[in-house]
Design an enzyme around this catalytic site. Structure first.
Site, PDB file in Angstrom:
ATOM      1  N   LYS A 122      -5.687  35.829  70.201  1.00 23.34           N
ATOM      2  CA  LYS A 122      -4.648  35.119  69.296  1.00 23.34           C
ATOM      3  C   LYS A 122      -5.455  34.145  68.368  1.00 23.34           C
ATOM      4  O   LYS A 122      -5.030  33.943  67.195  1.00 23.34           O
ATOM      5  CB  LYS A 122      -3.556  34.738  69.992  1.00 23.34           C
ATOM      6  N   LYS A 206      -3.068  47.018  70.501  1.00 24.53           N
ATOM      7  CA  LYS A 206      -1.545  47.353  71.066  1.00 24.53           C
ATOM      8  C   LYS A 206      -0.637  47.012  69.828  1.00 24.53           C
ATOM      9  O   LYS A 206      -0.998  46.202  68.978  1.00 24.53           O
ATOM     10  CB  LYS A 206      -1.385  46.158  72.403  1.00 24.53           C
ATOM     11  N   LYS A 209       4.033  42.287  67.588  1.00 25.22           N
ATOM     12  CA  LYS A 209       5.064  41.431  66.567  1.00 25.22           C
ATOM     13  C   LYS A 209       4.401  40.959  65.692  1.00 25.22           C
ATOM     14  O   LYS A 209       4.517  40.656  64.650  1.00 25.22           O
ATOM     15  CB  LYS A 209       5.862  40.408  67.372  1.00 25.22           C
TER      16      LYS A 209
HETATM   17  N1  AQP Z   1       2.393  47.137  72.827  1.00 22.05           N
HETATM   18  C1  AQP Z   1       3.029  46.885  74.285  1.00 22.05           C
HETATM   19  N2  AQP Z   1       3.031  47.737  75.042  1.00 22.05           N
HETATM   20  C2  AQP Z   1       3.730  47.602  76.188  1.00 22.05           C
HETATM   21  N3  AQP Z   1       4.145  46.412  76.577  1.00 22.05           N
HETATM   22  C3  AQP Z   1       4.069  45.467  75.604  1.00 22.05           C
HETATM   23  N4  AQP Z   1       4.755  44.015  75.489  1.00 22.05           N
HETATM   24  C4  AQP Z   1       4.285  43.434  74.479  1.00 22.05           C
HETATM   25  N5  AQP Z   1       3.602  44.506  73.690  1.00 22.05           N
HETATM   26  C5  AQP Z   1       3.407  45.409  74.197  1.00 22.05           C
HETATM   27  C6  AQP Z   1       5.383  43.398  76.500  1.00 22.05           C
HETATM   28  O1  AQP Z   1       6.491  42.822  75.969  1.00 22.05           O
HETATM   29  C7  AQP Z   1       6.965  41.668  76.748  1.00 22.05           C
HETATM   30  C8  AQP Z   1       7.121  40.587  75.758  1.00 22.05           C
HETATM   31  O2  AQP Z   1       6.294  39.952  75.342  1.00 22.05           O
HETATM   32  P1  AQP Z   1       6.203  38.745  74.405  1.00 22.05           P
HETATM   33  O3  AQP Z   1       7.164  38.492  73.465  1.00 22.05           O
HETATM   34  O4  AQP Z   1       6.041  37.661  75.483  1.00 22.05           O
HETATM   35  O5  AQP Z   1       4.758  38.771  73.669  1.00 22.05           O
HETATM   36  P2  AQP Z   1       3.402  39.414  73.642  1.00 22.05           P
HETATM   37  O6  AQP Z   1       3.300  40.218  75.151  1.00 22.05           O
HETATM   38  O7  AQP Z   1       2.330  38.715  72.992  1.00 22.05           O
HETATM   39  O8  AQP Z   1       4.066  40.554  72.838  1.00 22.05           O
HETATM   40  P3  AQP Z   1       3.786  40.868  71.310  1.00 22.05           P
HETATM   41  O9  AQP Z   1       4.952  41.781  70.878  1.00 22.05           O
HETATM   42  O10 AQP Z   1       2.590  41.450  71.033  1.00 22.05           O
HETATM   43  O11 AQP Z   1       4.043  39.647  70.696  1.00 22.05           O
HETATM   44  P4  AQP Z   1       3.062  38.807  69.703  1.00 22.05           P
HETATM   45  O12 AQP Z   1       2.616  39.552  68.655  1.00 22.05           O
HETATM   46  O13 AQP Z   1       3.939  37.613  69.407  1.00 22.05           O
HETATM   47  O14 AQP Z   1       1.945  38.663  70.649  1.00 22.05           O
HETATM   48  C9  AQP Z   1       5.744  41.345  77.702  1.00 22.05           C
HETATM   49  O15 AQP Z   1       6.110  41.920  78.994  1.00 22.05           O
HETATM   50  C10 AQP Z   1       4.510  42.146  77.210  1.00 22.05           C
HETATM   51  O16 AQP Z   1       3.831  42.731  78.127  1.00 22.05           O
END
Ligand code: AQP
Length: 344
Positions: A122, A206, A209
């Protein structure tokens, strides 16, 4: 003399997990975590949080934050989380999250945090310009979980390392303060289809968001036409769908699409390949888009209905915050005693 094994944690079994109200939720969030939230309600007492304290580590718009929290709450409920049974609340409404984070900041070691790959991903090349909060994110996450003495944490595979850190923090706190089974060592619940959903454009990244391109992800609120257009444009290769799982090796994007199909239709990958093996993506992609729309459209419709009544959502979140405080308050009071803080 031999070292006796520490006593196993004797407290109640409890599930905790959360999602950030940054951009809208996507298919990876749904398959990797949210679907598990729903299933676990039959087995455990569950606490599902909307982690706005985490969201401000990347500085979202304050005008948007509350509405984004409501949207995540709506997604939980629309997907099947029952707010009467499970606790659904917003993290910042329970102040003990930040208080326990400070205690854990003094337990966690710099070297542990410096190894966290999510911070490196990040922060990219600009680590020195990242917020201290982004660096400290996994300590806050450990506090979120352990404030409720949660024993199980449903997450996607990307969170595995953070969960290991939560276990290390719990273990070190217990050792440092001579309270062998004070905190449980929380178990990640990662297994299952959808644990790692990849970008539609790059099978080595992956689905996320924060990816600048919306074409890399299926959002939970995308309509049928948008889903079809994104799936049609998803990266594949000139070969047909393989007939067996070995044929997916070295074809990360194809493996991802087949995995998504299997996860949303609750079939095995072998079963999907038995039906589509040998066929071109001109056949496979529309079928995948249709399956996705069938799964997500009813949830999106319910999310729209729920977000259309913010007062009702706020009442659910207020009730959730009160129930969360009723668990967190006494545990934080115990932590204060263990640490030796003055008691008024
Ligand atoms: N690509 C993915 N595949 C499976 N699980 C996923 N999770 C996120 N991306 C994937 C799971 O979703 C939950 C919530 O995630 P979060 O909102 O806490 O943030 P994150 O893990 O950082 O997910 P994002 O969507 O990728 O957000 P950004 O881009 O803001 O970092 C977690 O259980 C995560 O494992």
């Amino acid at each position: 003399m031999t070292d006796a094994a520490p006593p196993a944690y004797q407290g109640p079994q409890r599930v905790f997990s959360g999602m950030q109200p940054t951009n809208g939720l996507h298919l990876g969030n749904y398959l990797g975590a949210l679907q598990k939230f729903v299933r676990l309600q039959d087995q455990y007492d569950c606490i599902y949080c909307i982690v706005d304290l985490h969201a401000i580590t990347v500085g979202p718009d304050p005008k948007e934050l509350t509405n984004r929290c409501r949207e995540v709450a709506a997604a939980y409920i629309a997907a099947g989380v029952d707010p009467k049974k499970s606790i659904v609340f917003i993290q910042s409404a329970v102040r003990e999250h930040t208080e326990l984070t400070w205690v854990f900041n003094c337990v966690a070691r710099m070297g542990w945090l410096e190894r966290m790959t999510q911070f490196k991903d990040k922060a990219g090349k600009h680590a020195e310009r990242s917020s201290v909060g982004l660096f400290d994110y996994p300590v806050l996450q450990a506090a979120d979980i352990l404030l409720y003495k949660a024993t199980h944490v449903p997450v996607g595979e990307d969170q595995k390392q953070h969960l290991e850190l939560s276990r290390d923090i719990a273990q070190k706190f217990n050792n440092d303060y001579g309270r062998a089974d004070f905190f449980p060592l929380p178990e990640p619940l990662i297994q299952g289809p959808g644990a790692r959903i990849m970008s539609l454009r790059d099978g080595s990244k992956k689905m996320s968001k924060s990816d600048p391109s919306d074409m890399t992800r299926i959002n939970m609120t995308d309509d049928e036409a948008t889903i079809l257009s994104k799936i049609k444009k998803a990266t594949t290769d000139p070969l047909p769908v393989p007939e067996a799982e070995e044929g997916l090796k070295g074809r990360a994007e194809v493996e991802n699409l087949v995995g998504i199909f299997a996860a949303v239709t609750e079939r095995s990958v072998a079963d999907v390949l038995a039906e589509y093996g040998g066929k071109g993506f001109g056949v496979f992609k529309p079928a995948l888009a249709e399956a996705l729309a069938a799964k997500l459209s009813p949830i999106a419709g319910e999310m729209r209905r729920l977000t259309g009544d913010p007062g009702a959502l706020d009442a659910i979140l207020k009730d959730g915050a009160e129930r969360a405080r009723a668990i967190a308050g006494p545990i934080m009071a115990e932590v204060r005693d263990v640490v030796g803080f003055w008691r008024a």
